[in-house]
Design a protein around this motif. Structure first.
Motif, short mmCIF file in Angstrom:
data_model
loop_
_atom_site.label_atom_id
_atom_site.label_comp_id
_atom_site.label_asym_id
_atom_site.label_seq_id
_atom_site.Cartn_x
_atom_site.Cartn_y
_atom_site.Cartn_z
N LEU A 152 -46.47 66.38 -23.25
CA LEU A 152 -47.64 67.05 -23.83
C LEU A 152 -48.17 66.25 -25.01
CD1 LEU A 152 -46.29 70.73 -23.93
CD2 LEU A 152 -47.88 69.77 -22.25
N GLU A 153 -49.46 66.29 -25.21
CA GLU A 153 -50.06 65.70 -26.40
C GLU A 153 -49.92 66.69 -27.56
OE1 GLU A 153 -51.69 62.70 -27.04
OE2 GLU A 153 -50.82 62.06 -25.12
N ILE A 154 -49.64 66.16 -28.75
CA ILE A 154 -49.46 67.03 -29.91
C ILE A 154 -50.49 66.68 -30.99
CG2 ILE A 154 -47.89 67.69 -31.78
CD1 ILE A 154 -45.57 67.19 -29.88
N HIS A 155 -51.35 67.65 -31.29
CA HIS A 155 -52.37 67.46 -32.31
C HIS A 155 -52.34 68.54 -33.40
CE1 HIS A 155 -54.17 64.37 -29.80
NE2 HIS A 155 -54.15 65.22 -28.79
N ASN A 156 -51.76 69.71 -33.05
CA ASN A 156 -51.79 70.83 -33.99
C ASN A 156 -50.51 71.66 -33.85
OD1 ASN A 156 -52.20 72.59 -31.70
ND2 ASN A 156 -54.36 71.99 -31.75
N ILE A 157 -50.44 72.74 -34.60
CA ILE A 157 -49.22 73.56 -34.62
C ILE A 157 -48.96 74.23 -33.28
CG2 ILE A 157 -50.21 75.75 -35.40
CD1 ILE A 157 -47.12 74.15 -36.97
N ASP A 158 -50.03 74.62 -32.58
CA ASP A 158 -49.84 75.23 -31.26
C ASP A 158 -49.27 74.22 -30.27
OD1 ASP A 158 -50.76 77.72 -32.06
OD2 ASP A 158 -52.85 77.28 -31.52
N ASP A 159 -49.71 72.97 -30.38
CA ASP A 159 -49.16 71.91 -29.52
C ASP A 159 -47.68 71.69 -29.82
OD1 ASP A 159 -51.72 71.54 -28.54
OD2 ASP A 159 -52.14 69.79 -29.78
N MET A 160 -47.32 71.74 -31.10
CA MET A 160 -45.92 71.56 -31.49
C MET A 160 -45.07 72.68 -30.88
SD MET A 160 -46.38 70.42 -35.50
CE MET A 160 -44.65 70.05 -35.85
N ARG A 161 -45.59 73.89 -30.91
CA ARG A 161 -44.85 75.01 -30.33
C ARG A 161 -44.72 74.88 -28.82
NH1 ARG A 161 -45.42 80.72 -33.15
NH2 ARG A 161 -45.26 80.08 -35.34
N ALA A 162 -45.79 74.46 -28.16
CA ALA A 162 -45.73 74.28 -26.71
C ALA A 162 -44.71 73.20 -26.34
CB ALA A 162 -47.11 73.92 -26.17
N ALA A 163 -44.70 72.11 -27.10
CA ALA A 163 -43.76 71.03 -26.85
C ALA A 163 -42.32 71.48 -27.09
CB ALA A 163 -44.08 69.82 -27.73
N ALA A 164 -42.11 72.27 -28.16
CA ALA A 164 -40.78 72.79 -28.45
C ALA A 164 -40.27 73.64 -27.29
CB ALA A 164 -40.79 73.59 -29.74
N GLY A 165 -41.15 74.44 -26.71
CA GLY A 165 -40.77 75.27 -25.57
C GLY A 165 -40.37 74.44 -24.37
N GLN A 166 -41.11 73.37 -24.12
CA GLN A 166 -40.80 72.49 -23.00
C GLN A 166 -39.46 71.78 -23.21
OE1 GLN A 166 -42.83 73.57 -20.49
NE2 GLN A 166 -43.08 71.43 -19.90
N ILE A 167 -39.23 71.30 -24.42
CA ILE A 167 -37.98 70.58 -24.72
C ILE A 167 -36.79 71.53 -24.66
CG2 ILE A 167 -36.75 69.24 -26.48
CD1 ILE A 167 -39.59 68.28 -27.39
N TYR A 168 -36.98 72.76 -25.11
CA TYR A 168 -35.91 73.76 -25.02
C TYR A 168 -35.46 73.94 -23.58
CZ TYR A 168 -33.58 78.27 -25.12
OH TYR A 168 -32.67 79.29 -24.96
N ARG A 169 -36.38 73.84 -22.66
CA ARG A 169 -36.05 74.02 -21.24
C ARG A 169 -35.18 72.89 -20.70
NH1 ARG A 169 -41.55 75.63 -21.53
NH2 ARG A 169 -41.76 77.89 -21.26
#
Length: 270
Positions: A152-169
């Motif tokens: 995922l591309e990360i530009h803002n706090i919502d992107d950081m949260r989405a990426a964290a969810g993916q990595i948690y998986r």
């Protein structure tokens, strides 16, 4: 003090000849926290404040022997991984963590520098994702590493949260995406996720160019706090505080980017 009263932590990482990051930073961080520091060196770098001149990987068998020697005799209450460099070393480290039942594992997935330069090849990235991250108590990617791990591309706090969810998986028990490479007000803002709880961790921004070793130090401080029986989120919060203060006492040495001041109580007295 009795023979067994001090906890031990293990760093599995590269040597930084300039002393600002890697094994050298990790051992200073462990010592600051009154945790006995042990090490398994994965590679030797020739580097200084201006950059890395050369990197030589140790044989995977040598890395394995170091881990075994430490755990079988001294034992460790926590471990952190840093620069593992190649697929062979990553595989043997993951194997030893499982075989020796090492607990409280902090994985600093050293794949991409804070400036965005990829440091390991795609085979090693795949091994890190598939073999090591599932063993992590907490994984601590920077922005670019989180992008690589989450796709995922990360530009803002919502992107950081989405990426964290993916990595948690991928199997880690918790994820901390570091915001040091973010821009504007998000610089230094971290996102935490453990499958149930989201936290946005903020701290005072420190205006210094001497930030070498921040990622290594944060992961080592988390491991040290885990060795001291802190819960994971508390370990992360306290580690972030330690790094922030060390940044306030960063060392202006060399001709390039100096390291943070790991031993700041002594600097404050000088």
């Amino acid at each position: 003090m009795t023979k067994s009263s001090i906890p031990a932590a293990l760093t599995i990482a590269g040597s930084d000849s300039g002393g600002g990051a890697g094994i050298q930073a990790d051992l200073r961080t462990f010592a600051f926290h009154c945790v006995h520091g042990t090490s398994a060196i994965t590679c030797v770098t020739a580097q200084n404040t201006l950059g890395v001149k050369r990197v030589d990987a140790l044989p995977a068998a040598a890395v394995m022997a170091q881990i075994q020697a430490v755990v079988e005799d001294i034992g460790v209450q926590a471990a952190k991984t840093g620069m593992l460099l190649n697929q062979e070393i990553i595989a043997v480290v993951a194997q030893q963590i499982k075989q020796l039942n090492i607990q409280n594992v902090v994985v600093d997935p050293v794949m991409v520098s804070r400036t965005g330069a990829q440091l390991i090849d795609e085979t090693a990235v795949a091994s890190l994702r598939e073999l090591l991250i599932p063993l992590a108590t907490v994984v601590t990617p920077n922005k670019y590493e989180a992008q690589l791990l989450s796709s995922l591309e990360i530009h803002n706090i919502d992107d950081m949260r989405a990426a964290a969810g993916q990595i948690y998986r991928l199997g880690a028990k918790a994820v901390l995406i570091k915001g040091g490479a973010m821009s504007g007000n998000l610089r230094g803002v971290d996102v935490w996720f453990d499958g149930q709880r989201w936290e946005t961790l903020t701290t005072t921004q420190v205006d210094t160019d001497n930030t070498h070793g921040t990622g290594c130090t944060l992961a080592a401080a988390i491991a040290a706090n885990l060795a001291l029986d802190c819960d994971v989120l508390t370990a992360v919060r306290q580690a972030k505080e330690y790094v922030t203060t060390a940044l306030q006492y960063a060392l202006d040495i060399g001709k390039g980017q100096g390291p943070i001041g790991h031993f700041f109580p002594l600097l404050a007295k000088s």
